[in-house]
Structure formats: structure tokens, C-alpha cells
Scaffold this motif. Structure first.
Motif, mmCIF file in Angstrom:
data_model
loop_
_atom_site.group_PDB
_atom_site.id
_atom_site.type_symbol
_atom_site.label_atom_id
_atom_site.label_comp_id
_atom_site.label_asym_id
_atom_site.label_seq_id
_atom_site.Cartn_x
_atom_site.Cartn_y
_atom_site.Cartn_z
ATOM 1 N N GLU A 162 1.943 23.356 -14.330
ATOM 2 C CA GLU A 162 1.658 22.565 -15.064
ATOM 3 C C GLU A 162 2.164 21.000 -14.345
ATOM 4 O O GLU A 162 1.885 19.891 -14.282
ATOM 5 N N THR A 163 3.604 21.060 -13.976
ATOM 6 C CA THR A 163 4.400 20.039 -13.412
ATOM 7 C C THR A 163 3.784 19.578 -12.229
ATOM 8 O O THR A 163 3.834 18.430 -12.000
ATOM 9 N N GLU A 164 3.203 20.614 -11.391
ATOM 10 C CA GLU A 164 2.731 20.132 -10.082
ATOM 11 C C GLU A 164 1.422 19.440 -10.242
ATOM 12 O O GLU A 164 1.317 17.993 -9.575
ATOM 13 N N ALA A 165 0.784 19.693 -11.094
ATOM 14 C CA ALA A 165 -0.749 19.025 -11.524
ATOM 15 C C ALA A 165 -0.326 17.705 -11.976
ATOM 16 O O ALA A 165 -0.885 16.652 -11.495
ATOM 17 N N LEU A 166 0.611 17.595 -12.948
ATOM 18 C CA LEU A 166 1.036 16.387 -13.286
ATOM 19 C C LEU A 166 1.737 15.350 -12.324
ATOM 20 O O LEU A 166 1.379 14.139 -12.072
ATOM 21 N N THR A 167 2.331 15.964 -11.381
ATOM 22 C CA THR A 167 2.997 15.139 -10.401
ATOM 23 C C THR A 167 2.204 14.727 -9.403
ATOM 24 O O THR A 167 1.896 13.659 -8.997
ATOM 25 N N LEU A 168 0.967 15.730 -8.932
ATOM 26 C CA LEU A 168 -0.084 15.173 -8.089
ATOM 27 C C LEU A 168 -0.905 14.180 -8.797
ATOM 28 O O LEU A 168 -1.405 13.233 -8.206
ATOM 29 N N ALA A 169 -1.521 14.274 -10.119
ATOM 30 C CA ALA A 169 -2.081 13.368 -10.590
ATOM 31 C C ALA A 169 -1.288 11.765 -10.655
ATOM 32 O O ALA A 169 -1.809 10.588 -10.316
ATOM 33 N N ASN A 170 -0.026 12.017 -11.081
ATOM 34 C CA ASN A 170 0.733 10.576 -10.995
ATOM 35 C C ASN A 170 0.692 10.001 -9.568
ATOM 36 O O ASN A 170 0.829 8.766 -9.596
ATOM 37 N N THR A 171 0.949 10.802 -8.644
ATOM 38 C CA THR A 171 0.810 10.410 -7.133
ATOM 39 C C THR A 171 -0.454 9.469 -6.999
ATOM 40 O O THR A 171 -0.263 8.589 -6.338
ATOM 41 N N TYR A 172 -1.597 10.287 -7.084
ATOM 42 C CA TYR A 172 -2.683 9.353 -6.918
ATOM 43 C C TYR A 172 -2.862 8.335 -7.740
ATOM 44 O O TYR A 172 -3.236 7.180 -7.179
ATOM 45 N N LEU A 173 -2.381 8.339 -9.014
ATOM 46 C CA LEU A 173 -2.498 7.121 -10.311
ATOM 47 C C LEU A 173 -1.837 6.053 -9.350
ATOM 48 O O LEU A 173 -2.016 4.988 -9.656
ATOM 49 N N GLY A 174 -0.469 6.545 -9.007
ATOM 50 C CA GLY A 174 0.297 5.501 -8.608
ATOM 51 C C GLY A 174 -0.061 4.616 -7.452
ATOM 52 O O GLY A 174 0.306 3.582 -7.180
ATOM 53 N N ASN A 175 -0.838 5.447 -6.428
ATOM 54 C CA ASN A 175 -1.356 4.735 -5.333
ATOM 55 C C ASN A 175 -2.907 3.828 -5.690
ATOM 56 O O ASN A 175 -2.883 2.987 -5.012
ATOM 57 N N GLY A 176 -3.154 4.190 -6.859
ATOM 58 C CA GLY A 176 -4.389 3.440 -7.449
ATOM 59 C C GLY A 176 -5.747 4.179 -6.920
ATOM 60 O O GLY A 176 -5.785 4.421 -5.904
ATOM 61 N N ILE A 177 -6.490 3.950 -7.981
ATOM 62 C CA ILE A 177 -7.831 4.630 -7.643
ATOM 63 C C ILE A 177 -8.890 3.477 -8.013
ATOM 64 O O ILE A 177 -9.072 3.084 -9.078
ATOM 65 N N ARG A 178 -9.797 3.086 -7.011
ATOM 66 C CA ARG A 178 -11.005 2.042 -7.326
ATOM 67 C C ARG A 178 -12.073 3.060 -7.513
ATOM 68 O O ARG A 178 -12.314 4.131 -7.174
ATOM 69 N N SER A 179 -13.045 2.358 -8.392
ATOM 70 C CA SER A 179 -14.435 2.998 -8.711
ATOM 71 C C SER A 179 -14.941 3.573 -7.666
ATOM 72 O O SER A 179 -15.542 4.685 -7.291
ATOM 73 N N GLY A 180 -15.188 2.874 -6.551
ATOM 74 C CA GLY A 180 -15.980 3.146 -5.279
ATOM 75 C C GLY A 180 -15.361 4.470 -4.562
ATOM 76 O O GLY A 180 -15.694 4.798 -3.790
ATOM 77 N N GLU A 181 -13.796 4.620 -4.913
ATOM 78 C CA GLU A 181 -13.178 5.588 -3.927
ATOM 79 C C GLU A 181 -12.812 6.861 -4.866
ATOM 80 O O GLU A 181 -12.554 7.797 -4.048
ATOM 81 N N LEU A 182 -13.385 7.071 -5.940
ATOM 82 C CA LEU A 182 -13.180 7.991 -6.679
ATOM 83 C C LEU A 182 -13.757 9.212 -6.213
ATOM 84 O O LEU A 182 -12.948 10.331 -5.968
ATOM 85 N N GLU A 183 -15.105 9.280 -5.880
ATOM 86 C CA GLU A 183 -15.768 10.519 -5.385
ATOM 87 C C GLU A 183 -15.007 10.856 -4.051
ATOM 88 O O GLU A 183 -14.886 11.909 -3.708
ATOM 89 N N GLN A 184 -14.907 9.963 -3.053
ATOM 90 C CA GLN A 184 -14.042 10.514 -1.876
ATOM 91 C C GLN A 184 -12.633 10.963 -2.109
ATOM 92 O O GLN A 184 -12.559 12.070 -1.400
ATOM 93 N N MET A 185 -12.020 10.464 -3.119
ATOM 94 C CA MET A 185 -10.593 11.168 -3.516
ATOM 95 C C MET A 185 -11.014 12.408 -3.684
ATOM 96 O O MET A 185 -10.220 13.358 -3.466
ATOM 97 N N ARG A 186 -11.778 12.760 -4.798
ATOM 98 C CA ARG A 186 -12.129 14.065 -5.347
ATOM 99 C C ARG A 186 -12.437 14.968 -4.418
ATOM 100 O O ARG A 186 -11.722 16.072 -4.224
ATOM 101 N N ASN A 187 -13.284 14.679 -3.519
ATOM 102 C CA ASN A 187 -13.827 15.351 -2.503
ATOM 103 C C ASN A 187 -12.557 15.670 -1.264
ATOM 104 O O ASN A 187 -12.439 16.922 -0.890
ATOM 105 N N SER A 188 -11.907 14.782 -0.989
ATOM 106 C CA SER A 188 -10.845 15.031 -0.080
ATOM 107 C C SER A 188 -9.839 16.186 -0.746
ATOM 108 O O SER A 188 -9.274 16.873 -0.022
ATOM 109 N N LEU A 189 -9.405 15.998 -2.095
ATOM 110 C CA LEU A 189 -8.426 16.619 -2.762
ATOM 111 C C LEU A 189 -8.947 18.087 -2.950
ATOM 112 O O LEU A 189 -8.178 19.233 -2.743
ATOM 113 N N VAL A 190 -10.237 18.154 -3.331
ATOM 114 C CA VAL A 190 -10.820 19.670 -3.330
ATOM 115 C C VAL A 190 -10.803 20.342 -1.836
ATOM 116 O O VAL A 190 -10.626 21.582 -1.817
ATOM 117 N N SER A 191 -11.498 19.637 -0.877
ATOM 118 C CA SER A 191 -11.615 20.242 0.495
ATOM 119 C C SER A 191 -10.277 20.615 1.101
ATOM 120 O O SER A 191 -10.153 21.576 1.831
#
Length: 772
Positions: A218-247
Motif C-alpha cells: 500500500e505504501t509503495e502504491a501511494l508513493t508511486l502515485a504521488n511521484t507521478y502526480l508530483g511530476n504532473g500529468i497532462r490529459s494528452g500524456e495520461l495514456e502514454q504514462m499508463r502504458n509506460s508504467l504497465v509495460s
């Protein structure tokens, strides 16, 4: 704010300057001796060599504009973070882990009380303690003897009672997985299975005295999400971030002690969980970007071209450029002889009249002066007044009665519809002054002033389309005796019959043209006019038809609120038509999920019965955001759409707040989580809509449990309005306590009229019921 104030001040100054210039031009154009001007346009050959008569500097507008556009293009798009998006992502993750933990909660053991943790079982365990003496002995030569002392080491065997915990068994993993799939259908099945397996393995780890892994995941998941949110997510980049994270799942440091197979599965599951929960939290800020680009454009200096006295600007036969033409015009090399003193005096008097009208707007019409668009509209109306004053000069030849065709009432209609009656009455002064300058005719000056004033009292208090038509007819009727009386007094030989016809035509034409121009000007300048409000309160409006079809209970509630609000607004000097339109659309957002609102739940169960109170509060709160979206979709005026965000203000959702207190206890409930997130009402119309909405809803709830009486309805209204006042919802409003009392009385009278009792009919089942 300072920049906006400076920008607004500059805009008003530009509008004033343009109004002065164009009014003067309209007044003096065509007067005086006709002088054939020398015309020269860009790209034409110069008729002669033109020489600078003095030093002159001109701006190369094309080059300057090109530099400014280049500077604006260099400014990148500005993005603004939305903290609510980050909170929603983290809340989604936390919700998943809470659900996973809840799903793995041990089943009840027969004979044990529900929720009681099973007792700890103590098991004797043999511990071996080893003490090494001084000296070093190779490992192959070490000897160990229990209870004996040697030259190498000493080992003592001790029997100690070490507590181990035997936990009740969790539910079957299949049951847990099915539960989580139901709650989180967007997650992959493999992810849920991995998390469930880790959570269930923790029972074995705890029994073995080892640390649990599930909290680390749980801690790792929240930390990972905070890292991405801290860097900022734009609507056009969301799908690319998701694919990169899963792959390419990141390595989870806290899980490094797990076996490699389990660690890789956990990393893949956490990556998928976070990727599914992520959403954009950076959104384009068009206003800030535009402001930055305008600032960059403003910092670009003008590109100029200088000519010294005696220098050739352009030689004969050479095509004239825009810069050369501006220098020629600035030096006045092509101007004919200057206009005579009469034209200058006319322009001066016209300018002074404009300044007096603007001074009035600044000192008396402050609410309009503070809106640059209304200042521009005021300047446009002054220009219309100047243009109308030239009409008699185009019509009158040897028949003075033709001058009464001037459509002066057009100015009154436009000013009353776009501003108010007071401002419209003031505009009659410049209209008369301009007519005096251009015609020098006393009867036409009086007629213009009277015709401008005629429609104002008729068009300022319209609440229906029939009244609008009557206002046009009434104004035209007033034109006839005014024109006839003036012609009879000043031109006894004029035909009075034709004068009456021309006066009537002037009034009718002014009204018809005004009805066509008002919607156009209202749309261009963003002004809510009476005609706009009449269109909005038409039951055939697409938004009202949507409300009637999707949420009929809300539709009937809105109609009732509109009736109450219109009467209350009239009682306190507000705009009843605006209040009625605001009330009709205040709950437009309920069309998105109408089944969640009690007025639309006839014959069905209440879905809130199965929702936690905080989720129910969020659902109710969402109708404001949805209402704003639909308001933009249906192009509702801003004045009307304000009711969507102010009809609840920041009021507390008491029902769900008290449910939360019962469920969670007072210590775990924050009242702020159960408040609406709108804005407090400021205008009288906003206040009456809030009060009418709350009182009507409370009255509907009351009549379901008891027969309403005038006293019970009065007490109910007093209680509802007192709660709003005590809750601070009227802190920003313009309503006085005296006006609030009139609002109460009007709402009480309206509710009493609506919920009056009916006589029971013989043989008809039931008792007397309220009117429907």
C-alpha cells in the motif's frame, strides 16, 4: 488585480477617445463646403513627390505586429495543477486497499463474539544462545558443547515461552477476488489476485512472527502515485504514462525481501493499480497563457520609421507603402483646407456632450462603469444617437413633417433593454443635443427627447412577451400626439394627418428594429436582456424540455421555485423575470442522475440507502458541477447560470451529515465534507432563489408527514431562512433585514396558496389533500 485595473482603465480611455472621434465625425460629416479631397491609397503610385515638412516618426504596424506575434508564439502553454485530481487518485488507491483489507477480514469463529480478535496461543520454543571466547578458531576446528566451557565457544540451550498468534481463517480467496472485482471493475483480474494473495499470505507471516507485506505494498502504491502526480500529468500524456508504467513496472524497494517471483508479480500488480487510478492533474490555463502572451506582445517595442524635414517620403510615380502613407497623412500633406469654425464648434459641442454623458456613467452608473464591455456599449449607443440625428437631414426637403420619421425611440429601447431606465433616460439628453447640432430644429429636438423617453417606462418592467408587444404598440401610440402637437405649434401649414402617420411609423419602426438588434447586441456584449429572459422562461426551451423529460420531479419543483422567486424578487425591487429564469435552471444538473434525488424517486427505492453518507454527499454535490456544464452547453447567460452555484451556497447537507455522525461518530466526521461547494449569493435574485428553493423543498417534505396549515408553513419558512442567516449564507448579499422579511411573507403566501386544502368529494377515497 492591478494589471486588470490598468487594462480596464486603458480600455475605457480608448473607448472614450473613439466615441469622441466618431461622434464628432458623424456630426460634422457632410457639413460645410464640399472640397474635393486628394485620395491616395496604399499601393497606388504617388501623384507627385511628397516631402516631409517637419520631422516625423511613424510606426510600421505590419513589422510591429509581426514581431509581437512572434513573441506571443514563443510563450508556451501554461498549465495549472488541480489538487482535487491528486486527492481523487490517492483516495481511489486508498479505497482499493481498504476494500482489499476489508475483504480479507477473518470469518467469525463459532462461539466467538463477532469482531473479537482470537486469543494469542503461547507455544514453548527452545532458544540456543552462543558465547564466543577470546581467540580465533577456524570454522572447521570449532566445537560446541551444550552446558560445557571450551576454548572456542560456549552454547547454552534455554527453553523460553515465545508467543505466536493463531488468527481466525480469512474468507476464501475466490470470495475476496469476486468482491474486489465487483467494487473495482476497471482493474485487471491478475492485479486483484496478486494483491489478495499478498494480503492472505500476511496471515501466515503474522503467525510465523514475520512482518506483514500488505502495508508495504500500500505504501509503495501511494508513493508511486504521488511521484507521478508530483511530476504532473497532462490529459494528452495520461495514456502514454499508463502504458509506460504497465509495460515497465518500477522496482519497489520495500518489497526487495520477497522471493523474486512474488516481488515481480507485486510490482506488476502495483503498476497496473496505479496506472488505472491515475488521472490528469495539470490542465491548460488559457487565461494565464493569453495573459502571458499579451504581456510578451506588450513588451515588444514599436518598429518605427523616421523622416527628417526636407527628406523625400515618396517620389512621383512610386507605389506608396503603408508606412509612407501614414507619414503623409500624419503631416497632412493630402488634406484639403481646414474646416471652418462652425464645424470645429460643432465637433467641440458634441465632444462635451459625450463627456457629460460619460461623467454621469462614472458617477451614477458605477455598476456599468466597472464593466469595460458596458462602457463600450454605452459609447456605441452615443454613436447611434449621433447617427440618428443625421436622419432628418437625409429626409427633409421642403416638407418639415418628414423629420418626424426619425427613429429616436430606437435609442430608448436599446438603452432600457441593455442598461436600465435611469441610464436610458440620461441618453435622451445627448440625443436631443446632437439633433440640435445637426438640424437646428426646435420641434425635432423636442420630438427626439420625447420619443427616446417614451418606451422606457413601458420596456423596463416587462415580464412576458405580450407585455413587450404592448410596449412597442404603446410607444408608437405616444409618438402620434407628440408629433402632431409639435407640428401644429411650429409648422402650422404642415399636414397634420401625414405628421401623425410619420410619427406612428417612427414608433413602430423603432420597436421592430430594436427587437431585432437587442438579441444581437446582447449576444455580442454578453448582456442579459428582457427578451433573452423571455426566451429562457419559455417551456419549449431545450434545457427545460430536457429537465422535464429526464427529471420530471425536479422540473415541477423548479417551476414552483420560479413562481415563488419571481414574486419575492418583485417584492424587494429585484428583477422578477431574472429570478424566475434562474429558478427554472438552478437544478439543471440533476438531469445527469435524476434517480438520486428524492423528487424523482416515485415508486422506486432510494439508491442512497445503499451508499455511505460521504458518497451520497458527493453525488448531491455533483449536480452543481453538472449544472454548470449543461449551462455552458445550452449557452445560458452568466446571470442565469449563477443560480446553479449559489442556490445552495456553502450550506450543510444536514441529512447526510447526521447519517455520518450515526455511522462514524462525531470524532471522525468533518462538517466541511458535507457542505456544498458553491458560492454565497450576492444579488437579490440569487438570495430569493436560494430561499425559495430551500423553503419549497422543506414544504414538500413536510406535507408527506402532516397536513400543512398556514401556521406550520410560516414556522417552516421562518426556520429555513433563519438557518440560512445563522449559517452565514447571506453575508455577501445586498438584502436588508426588511427585504428579508418581505421575502419570507411572499414565500409563505405562495406556499399557502399552493398547499390549500380541497373539499373531500362524497364517495371519493381519502381525505382532503393539498392542491397539485
Amino acid at each position: 488585480m492591478r494589471l486588470w485595473a490598468r487594462t480596464s482603465g486603458s480600455f475605457r480611455a480608448v473607448v472614450l477617445a473613439l466615441t469622441l472621434v466618431f461622434v464628432a465625425l458623424v456630426l460634422v460629416a457632410g457639413h460645410g463646403e464640399e472640397v474635393a479631397p486628394v485620395t491616395l491609397r496604399e499601393g497606388q503610385p504617388a501623384p507627385q513627390t511628397l516631402i516631409a515638412t517637419s520631422n516625423v516618426v511613424v510606426v510600421d504596424h505590419a513589422a510591429t505586429e509581426a514581431d509581437r506575434q512572434a513573441a506571443a508564439r514563443e510563450v508556451e502553454q501554461i498549465y495549472t495543477p488541480d489538487p482535487r485530481a491528486a486527492s481523487a487518485v490517492l483516495a481511489s488507491l486508498q479505497d482499493f486497499f481498504d476494500n482489499a483489507d476489508e475483504a480479507a477480514r477473518p470469518l467469525e469463529i463459532p462461539g466467538e463474539e463477532p469482531g473479537v480478535i482470537p486469543p494469542v496461543t503461547t507455544v514453548p520454543t527452545t532458544l540456543v544462545e552462543t558465547t564466543t571466547t577470546e581467540g580465533t578458531v577456524p570454522p572447521e576446528e570449532e566445537t560446541t558443547t551444550t552446558g560445557e566451557e571450551t576454548t572456542t565457544s560456549e552454547e547454552t540451550t534455554t527453553t523460553t515461552a515465545v508467543p505466536t498468534t493463531t488468527l481466525a481463517p480469512p474468507p476464501p480467496e475466490e470470495m475476496q477476488i469476486a468482491r474486489l472485482r465487483e467494487l473495482h471493475p476497471l482493474l485487471r483480474g491478475e492485479t486483484i489476485e496478486v494483491i489478495v494473495a499478498i494480503r492472505n499470505d500476511d496471515f501466515d507471516r503474522l503467525e510465523a512472527g514475520e512482518a506483514a507485506i500488505f502495508p508495504l505494498v500500500e505504501t509503495e502504491a501511494l508513493t508511486l502515485a504521488n511521484t507521478y502526480l508530483g511530476n504532473g500529468i497532462r490529459s494528452g500524456e495520461l495514456e502514454q504514462m499508463r502504458n509506460s508504467l504497465v509495460s515497465d513496472p518500477p522496482t519497489l524497494i520495500l518489497l526487495r525481501n520477497l522471493p523474486e517471483e512474488q516481488r515481480l508479480a507485486a510490482e506488476t500488480g502495483v503498476a497496473d493499480l496505479v496506472a488505472t487510478s491515475l488521472q490528469p492533474n495539470l490542465f491548460p490555463d488559457d487565461a494565464a497563457t493569453q495573459l502571458a502572451r499579451e504581456r510578451a506582445m506588450g513588451e515588444v517595442e514599436d518598429v518605427t520609421k523616421s523622416y527628417v524635414m526636407g527628406e523625400n517620403i515618396v517620389e512621383a510615380g512610386v507605389r506608396v507603402s503603408a508606412v509612407q502613407l501614414e507619414a503623409i497623412n500624419k503631416l497632412g500633406l493630402l488634406l484639403p483646407e481646414a474646416a471652418g469654425p462652425s464645424l470645429a464648434a460643432m465637433a467641440l459641442v458634441g465632444g462635451l456632450v459625450v463627456l457629460l454623458a460619460v461623467l454621469y456613467l462614472w458617477r451614477v452608473g458605477r455598476e456599468y462603469w466597472q464593466q469595460p464591455k458596458m462602457v463600450a456599449l454605452f459609447g456605441l449607443l452615443l454613436l447611434v444617437a449621433a447617427a440618428l440625428s443625421r436622419v432628418p437631414g437625409l429626409l427633409v426637403r421642403d416638407r418639415p413633417e418628414l423629420g418626424f420619421l426619425i427613429p429616436a425611440a430606437l435609442l430608448g429601447y436599446l438603452a432600457a433593454g441593455l442598461f436600465d431606465g435611469r441610464t436610458a433616460a440620461i441618453l435622451a439628453v445627448p440625443a436631443g443635443a446632437f439633433t440640435a447640432l445637426t438640424t437646428e430644429s426646435a420641434p425635432l429636438v423636442i420630438f427626439v427627447v420625447g420619443a427616446t423617453l417614451a418606451p422606457i417606462p413601458l420596456a423596463s418592467a416587462i415580464s412576458s412577451r405580450a407585455e413587450l408587444n404592448l410596449a412597442v404598440a404603446g410607444s408608437a401610440a405616444l409618438h402620434v400626439p407628440l408629433a402632431v402637437a409639435l407640428a401644429w405649434f411650429f409648422h402650422p401649414g404642415a399636414g397634420l394627418g401625414w405628421t401623425a402617420v410619420f410619427g406612428a411609423v417612427s414608433g413602430l419602426a423603432s420597436g421592430v428594429v430594436a427587437l431585432g438588434l437587442l438579441p444581437f447586441l446582447a449576444s455580442v456584449f454578453g448582456v442579459t436582456t428582457t427578451q433573452t429572459l423571455l426566451d429562457l422562461t419559455d417551456r419549449n426551451h431545450p434545457a427545460l424540455r430536457l429537465l422535464e423529460e429526464e427529471a420530471p420531479g425536479t422540473f415541477n419543483h423548479s417551476l414552483m421555485v420560479g413562481s415563488l422567486a419571481g414574486k419575492a424578487a418583485r417584492a424587494v425591487g429585484g428583477n422578477p423575470l431574472l429570478a424566475q429564469a434562474m429558478a427554472y435552471f438552478h437544478d439543471l444538473g440533476k438531469t445527469v442522475a435524476p434517480q438520486y434525488y428524492v423528487e424523482n424517486q416515485f415508486g422506486v427505492s432510494n439508491p442512497h440507502d445503499g451508499l455511505p453518507p460521504e458518497q451520497s454527499a458527493a453525488v448531491l454535490r455533483s449536480h452543481v458541477a453538472e449544472g454548470l456544464r449543461l449551462s455552458r452547453e445550452f449557452s445560458l447567460p452568466p446571470d442565469v447560470a449563477q443560480a446553479v452555484v449559489t442556490h445552495h451556497g456553502t450550506s450543510l447537507m444536514r441529512y447526510f451529515y447526521h447519517r455520518a455522525l450515526d455511522v462514524y461518530g462525531e470524532e471522525r466526521v468533518d462538517p466541511a465534507d458535507y457542505r456544498h461547494r458553491g458560492r454565497k449569493p450576492s444579488s437579490k435574485e440569487m438570495v430569493v432563489v436560494m430561499m425559495a428553493d430551500s423553503c419549497e423543498a422543506a414544504a414538500r417534505a413536510m406535507v408527506q408527514h402532516e397536513d400543512p396549515t398556514s401556521e406550520s408553513l410560516r414556522r417552516l419558512v421562518e426556520q429555513v431562512i433563519s438557518e440560512k442567516v445563522e449559517d452565514g449564507q447571506l453575508e455577501e448579499s445586498q438584502v436588508t433585514f426588511g427585504e428579508l422579511t418581505r421575502i419570507k411573507e411572499t414565500i409563505v403566501d405562495g406556499l399557502i396558496g399552493y398547499y390549500h386544502a380541497r373539499i373531500p368529494y362524497p364517495g371519493f377515497p381519502g381525505k382532503a389533500v393539498p392542491a397539485s
